[in-house]
Motif scaffolding. Sequence first.
Motif, PDB file in Angstrom:
ATOM      1  N   SER A   1       0.832  -1.216   0.000  1.00 54.34           N
ATOM      2  CA  SER A   1       0.000   0.000   0.000  1.00 54.34           C
ATOM      3  C   SER A   1       0.858   1.253   0.000  1.00 54.34           C
ATOM      4  O   SER A   1       0.509   2.262   0.607  1.00 54.34           O
ATOM      5  N   CYS A   2       1.998   1.208  -0.699  1.00 52.64           N
ATOM      6  CA  CYS A   2       2.874   2.379  -0.751  1.00 52.64           C
ATOM      7  C   CYS A   2       2.242   3.478  -1.602  1.00 52.64           C
ATOM      8  O   CYS A   2       1.338   3.228  -2.411  1.00 52.64           O
ATOM      9  N   TYR A   3       2.740   4.714  -1.399  1.00 50.32           N
ATOM     10  CA  TYR A   3       2.241   5.875  -2.146  1.00 50.32           C
ATOM     11  C   TYR A   3       3.443   6.674  -2.631  1.00 50.32           C
ATOM     12  O   TYR A   3       4.246   7.144  -1.835  1.00 50.32           O
ATOM     13  N   ILE A   4       3.560   6.809  -3.934  1.00 51.81           N
ATOM     14  CA  ILE A   4       4.680   7.524  -4.548  1.00 51.81           C
ATOM     15  C   ILE A   4       4.101   8.709  -5.310  1.00 51.81           C
ATOM     16  O   ILE A   4       3.362   8.527  -6.269  1.00 51.81           O
ATOM     17  N   SER A   5       4.435   9.929  -4.869  1.00 56.79           N
ATOM     18  CA  SER A   5       3.848  11.112  -5.504  1.00 56.79           C
ATOM     19  C   SER A   5       4.842  11.926  -6.318  1.00 56.79           C
ATOM     20  O   SER A   5       4.439  12.855  -7.017  1.00 56.79           O
ATOM     21  N   SER A   6       6.132  11.612  -6.224  1.00 55.84           N
ATOM     22  CA  SER A   6       7.124  12.302  -7.052  1.00 55.84           C
ATOM     23  C   SER A   6       8.451  11.556  -6.971  1.00 55.84           C
ATOM     24  O   SER A   6       8.606  10.607  -6.212  1.00 55.84           O
ATOM     25  N   GLY A   7       9.408  12.013  -7.753  1.00 54.46           N
ATOM     26  CA  GLY A   7      10.736  11.413  -7.739  1.00 54.46           C
ATOM     27  C   GLY A   7      10.874  10.280  -8.734  1.00 54.46           C
ATOM     28  O   GLY A   7       9.991  10.027  -9.555  1.00 54.46           O
ATOM     29  N   GLU A   8      12.034   9.613  -8.649  1.00 55.14           N
ATOM     30  CA  GLU A   8      12.348   8.511  -9.545  1.00 55.14           C
ATOM     31  C   GLU A   8      12.708   7.271  -8.749  1.00 55.14           C
ATOM     32  O   GLU A   8      13.468   7.345  -7.782  1.00 55.14           O
ATOM     33  N   ILE A   9      12.162   6.144  -9.186  1.00 50.78           N
ATOM     34  CA  ILE A   9      12.464   4.838  -8.612  1.00 50.78           C
ATOM     35  C   ILE A   9      13.045   4.025  -9.756  1.00 50.78           C
ATOM     36  O   ILE A   9      12.399   3.882 -10.800  1.00 50.78           O
ATOM     37  N   LYS A  10      14.273   3.493  -9.587  1.00 45.74           N
ATOM     38  CA  LYS A  10      14.892   2.806 -10.722  1.00 45.74           C
ATOM     39  C   LYS A  10      15.702   1.594 -10.281  1.00 45.74           C
ATOM     40  O   LYS A  10      15.743   1.263  -9.098  1.00 45.74           O
ATOM     41  N   ASP A  11      16.341   0.980 -11.250  1.00 45.33           N
ATOM     42  CA  ASP A  11      17.153  -0.224 -11.048  1.00 45.33           C
ATOM     43  C   ASP A  11      16.273  -1.345 -10.501  1.00 45.33           C
ATOM     44  O   ASP A  11      15.215  -1.610 -11.051  1.00 45.33           O
TER      45      ASP A  11
END
Length: 197
Positions: free
Chosen positions: A98-108
């Motif tokens: 139930s994570c919440y990602i509203s900005s930024g970059e997630i990679k690899d």
Amino acid sequence: MNKYKITAIEHPQYPWLHRIQALIDVNEKVPKGTIGGFVDSITNLSQGGGCWIYDDAICCEGGLVREEAEIYDDSMVRGTAVVAGKARIYNHAVAKDSCYISSGEIKDDAVIAGKAIIGSLCLQKPLISGDSRVYGMVQGNVHVNGNIFSWEKIEANTQDTHIFEHGQWSISPAIEKLQPPLYYPRKKTKKKNPPER
């Protein structure tokens, strides 16, 4: 009006997932007719905004991509994870639970899980990379290449980048630049005359 439809093109490994296709110009990179990544149902990708699922990326189960968010490559959004704002997920990164990602970059090969919250502070956006596992809160100008536990809350509202790598913290200072004050008279540059022929 819907911006995309779910096609009959099945995922080669997960046949219950199907590719999407743009019915209108979604954004500058996605003109009408563009084939996108895979979804479980119409609830996985918002019909509003410029959000999109690219390449072989997957949004399934109760996951949601909305607003201007984008997921690329072989990345995955699943569980009840929400990717919103202008967040970008790519390479093999996963957003789940139930994570919440509203900005930024997630990679690899990074994984954002549990009740993690990834977001911005003012204009400062986080970068999560490597084999990171993030379960806590990361906001602002932070570069994480490591594990953040559920009880940890990291906020960095500075121009300097806070770096967490291999269990150690460091700072990458911003380049200091001065801007002239408003009262300072600006020099007018003379226009050069073109050479005569």
